[in-house]
Design an enzyme around this catalytic site. Structure first.
Site, PDB file in Angstrom:
ATOM      1  N   ARG A 175       0.845  -1.193   0.000  1.00  0.00           N
ATOM      2  CA  ARG A 175       0.000   0.000   0.000  1.00  0.00           C
ATOM      3  C   ARG A 175       0.881   1.242   0.000  1.00  0.00           C
ATOM      4  O   ARG A 175       1.724   1.386   0.887  1.00  0.00           O
ATOM      5  CB  ARG A 175      -0.917   0.012   1.228  1.00  0.00           C
ATOM      6  CG  ARG A 175      -2.294   0.551   0.939  1.00  0.00           C
ATOM      7  CD  ARG A 175      -3.214   0.341   2.103  1.00  0.00           C
ATOM      8  NE  ARG A 175      -3.662  -1.031   2.243  1.00  0.00           N
ATOM      9  CZ  ARG A 175      -4.643  -1.424   3.033  1.00  0.00           C
ATOM     10  NH1 ARG A 175      -5.285  -0.526   3.761  1.00  0.00           N
ATOM     11  NH2 ARG A 175      -4.989  -2.690   3.110  1.00  0.00           N
ATOM     12  N   SER A 227      -7.942  -0.327  -0.417  1.00  0.00           N
ATOM     13  CA  SER A 227      -9.051  -0.436   0.534  1.00  0.00           C
ATOM     14  C   SER A 227      -9.639   0.932   0.884  1.00  0.00           C
ATOM     15  O   SER A 227     -10.181   1.614   0.032  1.00  0.00           O
ATOM     16  CB  SER A 227      -8.590  -1.175   1.795  1.00  0.00           C
ATOM     17  OG  SER A 227      -9.660  -1.426   2.654  1.00  0.00           O
ATOM     18  N   HIS A 228      -9.472   1.367   2.138  1.00  0.00           N
ATOM     19  CA  HIS A 228     -10.098   2.598   2.628  1.00  0.00           C
ATOM     20  C   HIS A 228      -9.113   3.773   2.701  1.00  0.00           C
ATOM     21  O   HIS A 228      -9.449   4.801   3.285  1.00  0.00           O
ATOM     22  CB  HIS A 228     -10.683   2.344   4.021  1.00  0.00           C
ATOM     23  CG  HIS A 228      -9.666   1.843   5.001  1.00  0.00           C
ATOM     24  ND1 HIS A 228      -9.361   0.504   5.105  1.00  0.00           N
ATOM     25  CD2 HIS A 228      -8.875   2.481   5.890  1.00  0.00           C
ATOM     26  CE1 HIS A 228      -8.426   0.355   6.039  1.00  0.00           C
ATOM     27  NE2 HIS A 228      -8.121   1.536   6.525  1.00  0.00           N
ATOM     28  N   LYS A 252      -3.131  -6.848  -2.884  1.00  0.00           N
ATOM     29  CA  LYS A 252      -3.279  -7.956  -1.941  1.00  0.00           C
ATOM     30  C   LYS A 252      -3.077  -9.249  -2.731  1.00  0.00           C
ATOM     31  O   LYS A 252      -3.547  -9.361  -3.865  1.00  0.00           O
ATOM     32  CB  LYS A 252      -4.673  -7.936  -1.296  1.00  0.00           C
ATOM     33  CG  LYS A 252      -4.918  -6.716  -0.410  1.00  0.00           C
ATOM     34  CD  LYS A 252      -6.318  -6.741   0.182  1.00  0.00           C
ATOM     35  CE  LYS A 252      -6.569  -5.510   1.054  1.00  0.00           C
ATOM     36  NZ  LYS A 252      -7.937  -5.483   1.621  1.00  0.00           N
ATOM     37  N   ASP A 273     -16.484  -0.289   2.708  1.00  0.00           N
ATOM     38  CA  ASP A 273     -15.254   0.405   2.331  1.00  0.00           C
ATOM     39  C   ASP A 273     -15.040   0.225   0.825  1.00  0.00           C
ATOM     40  O   ASP A 273     -15.855  -0.401   0.138  1.00  0.00           O
ATOM     41  CB  ASP A 273     -14.062  -0.059   3.170  1.00  0.00           C
ATOM     42  CG  ASP A 273     -13.767  -1.549   3.058  1.00  0.00           C
ATOM     43  OD1 ASP A 273     -14.463  -2.243   2.284  1.00  0.00           O
ATOM     44  OD2 ASP A 273     -12.844  -2.026   3.735  1.00  0.00           O
ATOM     45  N   ASP A 330     -13.110  -1.484  -1.294  1.00  0.00           N
ATOM     46  CA  ASP A 330     -13.037  -2.785  -1.967  1.00  0.00           C
ATOM     47  C   ASP A 330     -14.034  -3.780  -1.373  1.00  0.00           C
ATOM     48  O   ASP A 330     -13.954  -4.977  -1.611  1.00  0.00           O
ATOM     49  CB  ASP A 330     -11.615  -3.342  -1.916  1.00  0.00           C
ATOM     50  CG  ASP A 330     -11.108  -3.571  -0.492  1.00  0.00           C
ATOM     51  OD1 ASP A 330     -11.625  -2.921   0.439  1.00  0.00           O
ATOM     52  OD2 ASP A 330     -10.181  -4.383  -0.310  1.00  0.00           O
ATOM     53  N   ASP A 368     -14.559  -5.424   1.318  1.00  0.00           N
ATOM     54  CA  ASP A 368     -14.310  -6.613   2.123  1.00  0.00           C
ATOM     55  C   ASP A 368     -14.762  -6.421   3.572  1.00  0.00           C
ATOM     56  O   ASP A 368     -14.670  -7.332   4.383  1.00  0.00           O
ATOM     57  CB  ASP A 368     -12.835  -7.043   2.063  1.00  0.00           C
ATOM     58  CG  ASP A 368     -11.868  -5.997   2.605  1.00  0.00           C
ATOM     59  OD1 ASP A 368     -12.303  -4.858   2.874  1.00  0.00           O
ATOM     60  OD2 ASP A 368     -10.675  -6.316   2.752  1.00  0.00           O
ATOM     61  N   ARG A 369     -15.261  -5.217   3.887  1.00  0.00           N
ATOM     62  CA  ARG A 369     -15.877  -4.968   5.193  1.00  0.00           C
ATOM     63  C   ARG A 369     -17.186  -4.218   4.991  1.00  0.00           C
ATOM     64  O   ARG A 369     -17.279  -3.325   4.146  1.00  0.00           O
ATOM     65  CB  ARG A 369     -14.961  -4.119   6.078  1.00  0.00           C
ATOM     66  CG  ARG A 369     -13.708  -4.812   6.538  1.00  0.00           C
ATOM     67  CD  ARG A 369     -12.903  -3.930   7.463  1.00  0.00           C
ATOM     68  NE  ARG A 369     -12.479  -2.697   6.811  1.00  0.00           N
ATOM     69  CZ  ARG A 369     -12.060  -1.621   7.454  1.00  0.00           C
ATOM     70  NH1 ARG A 369     -12.026  -1.602   8.768  1.00  0.00           N
ATOM     71  NH2 ARG A 369     -11.663  -0.556   6.786  1.00  0.00           N
ATOM     72  N   HIS A 408     -14.038  -7.358  10.162  1.00  0.00           N
ATOM     73  CA  HIS A 408     -13.643  -8.418   9.242  1.00  0.00           C
ATOM     74  C   HIS A 408     -14.323  -9.702   9.692  1.00  0.00           C
ATOM     75  O   HIS A 408     -14.197 -10.110  10.847  1.00  0.00           O
ATOM     76  CB  HIS A 408     -12.127  -8.606   9.231  1.00  0.00           C
ATOM     77  CG  HIS A 408     -11.406  -7.585   8.415  1.00  0.00           C
ATOM     78  ND1 HIS A 408     -11.420  -7.589   7.037  1.00  0.00           N
ATOM     79  CD2 HIS A 408     -10.662  -6.510   8.771  1.00  0.00           C
ATOM     80  CE1 HIS A 408     -10.710  -6.573   6.579  1.00  0.00           C
ATOM     81  NE2 HIS A 408     -10.245  -5.895   7.609  1.00  0.00           N
TER      82      HIS A 408
END
Length: 451
Positions: free
Chosen positions: A14, A99-100, A109, A240, A242, A244-245, A327
């Site tokens: 990142r 992500s965020h 990732k 968020d 992407d 994933d949460r 998560h």
């Protein structure tokens, strides 16, 4: 020549584009990845960030030149890379996302076969070293092939299998994609669900016109909360970038802490999978442990962090694992985390709640085990603070060190742990049926931590 690998972290890459993450770094990752992870065929995708397509193009060029076949699933969420890797029985996957993080960031990732995570102790350090100063391997005599594939329908079908759609009520639900990648997936899911979806910040837009898609920031919660109240919705969900949460709001627009969601989802799974194991992290525990035991399950504690949770879930064959950071991990999803499965399970429970609202369902647990939420403190020497707090409180309570320092008393407990990435220390406090005690102990500890 040495290349900058400052963007490599403990679990992923990142950095700021094009300073620390760029086409050159992406190309070199593509050249080294196949040999390092024995990958002959991998899936790639990107979220909505504006630099995503050019980074992906450079990555794919490197992979192909190394003889690796590539399946490009286009714009997607991180969990779609997990799904595609396992579902299509591929050798690995690379998701281009930050992500965020703010819009100038991007990253990657990585997973290997069966969507197993690649992190610092499972190959990421080796990849970093090769990208930094390794000599490029000889290009393959036969370059790899690139195939574009839309897996959306198969992915959505799998996600919907976690609930009985026929038992869902026609609830009114605010969905806030945050201009991230969730919007197009929600459009497909909507066709199969009885819900009325009220869409907020729905269109994917990597310029983030409505702010960074990070619902953990209090200032980013208002849009969802206001829409819930304005439209009289039964619940709200925000994701968020992407996706994933996901983060839940009750019918009053109140944000629901991730901690209480873990116990809620554990109950949902145990109603369908009696006697199974549930994984949870040590930061806040009492509510989860009680609900798991009450519903016939076996609670198993694990160090926090996706690599540790996934490893523990595989070792224990756990049906579900959850962290208070929102998560949530699922055995039937290759032990990976998903931001699309949790909200469906919550609304399935709400549909079966005999007219109770989401706030009524959550309030009982929140009152029984009030918690501080995670509070960060910048400190000069985190180890010194941990030693000092342990010396003062450890002799009075039960000490465990699965992840940082946990000390448990009869009616309250706390966890204090160092950040992996920042000079901060993180505090969580919870009590039994006593909000005032929680507030007092939180202030007491913060004063000592920051002294």
């Amino acid at each position: 020549m040495s290349y900058c690998t400052k963007a490599f972290g403990a679990y992923d890459i990142r950095g700021i584009y094009p300073k620390t993450i760029n086409e050159e770094i992406a190309y070199r990752i593509g050249r080294f990845f196949p040999a390092l992870f024995a990958a002959k065929k991998v899936v790639v995708g990107n979220d909505i960030r504006l630099s995503g397509p050019v980074i992906k193009k450079a990555l794919v060029k490197g992979l192909v030149e190394s003889g690796c076949d590539v399946i490009d699933i286009g714009q997607c969420g991180t969990e779609m890379i997990y799904f595609a890797t396992a579902h299509l029985k591929l050798d690995g996957g690379v998701m281009i996302t930050a992500s965020h993080n703010p819009k100038e960031y991007n990253g990657m990732k990585f997973v290997r076969q069966e969507a197993r995570p690649i992190s610092g102790d499972t190959g990421l350090r080796e990849l970093e070293k090769q990208v930094a100063d390794g000599e490029l391997p000889v290009a393959a005599e036969v370059p790899g092939k690139v195939e574009s594939l839309d897996i959306t329908e198969e992915y959505v079908k799998h996600i919907l299998s976690y609930v009985d759609v026929t038992k869902l009520k026609p609830l009114k639900v605010v969905v806030n994609a945050g201009n991230g990648a969730a919007g197009p997936i929600l459009d497909v899911m909507e066709k199969h669900l009885p819900f009325e979806l009220i869409k907020v910040h729905h269109e994917p837009d990597g310029s983030f016109p409505n702010g960074v898609p990070n619902p953990l920031l209090p200032e980013n919660r208002d849009a969802t909360a206001k829409a819930v109240r304005e439209f009289g919705a039964d619940a709200g969900v925000a994701w968020d970038g992407d996706f994933d949460r996901c983060f839940m709001f009750d019918e009053q627009g109140n944000f629901i802490e991730g901690y209480y969601m873990v116990g809620f989802l554990a109950k949902a799974f145990l109603q369908k999978n009696a006697g199974e194991k549930i994984i949870y992290d040590p930061r806040l525990t009492w509510n989860t442990e009680e609900l798991v035991k009450e519903n016939g399950g076996i609670p198993v504690i694990s160090k926090s962090g996706h690599a540790f949770i996934k490893e523990k879930m595989r070792a224990e064959n756990a049906v579900y694992g959850g962290e208070m950071s929102a998560h949530h991990y699922f055995r039937d999803f290759s032990y990976c985390d998903s931001g699309m499965i949790p909200w469906l399970l919550v609304l399935e429970l709400l549909s079966q709640a005999d007219g109770k609202s989401l706030s009524e369902l959550m309030q009982e647990r929140m009152a029984k085990y009030p918690c501080s939420g995670e509070i960060n403190s910048k400190v000069k020497d985190a180890d010194e603070v941990l030693d000092r707090i342990e010396a003062e409180y450890g002799s009075q309570g039960k000490v465990t060190k699965i992840d940082g320092l946990s000390v448990e008393f009869l009616d309250w407990r706390f966890n204090l742990r160092k950040s992996n990435t920042e000079p901060v220390i993180r505090l969580n406090v919870e009590t039994c049926n006593d909000e005032m005690l929680m507030k007092n102990k939180t202030q007491e500890l913060l004063a000592k931590i920051r002294a």
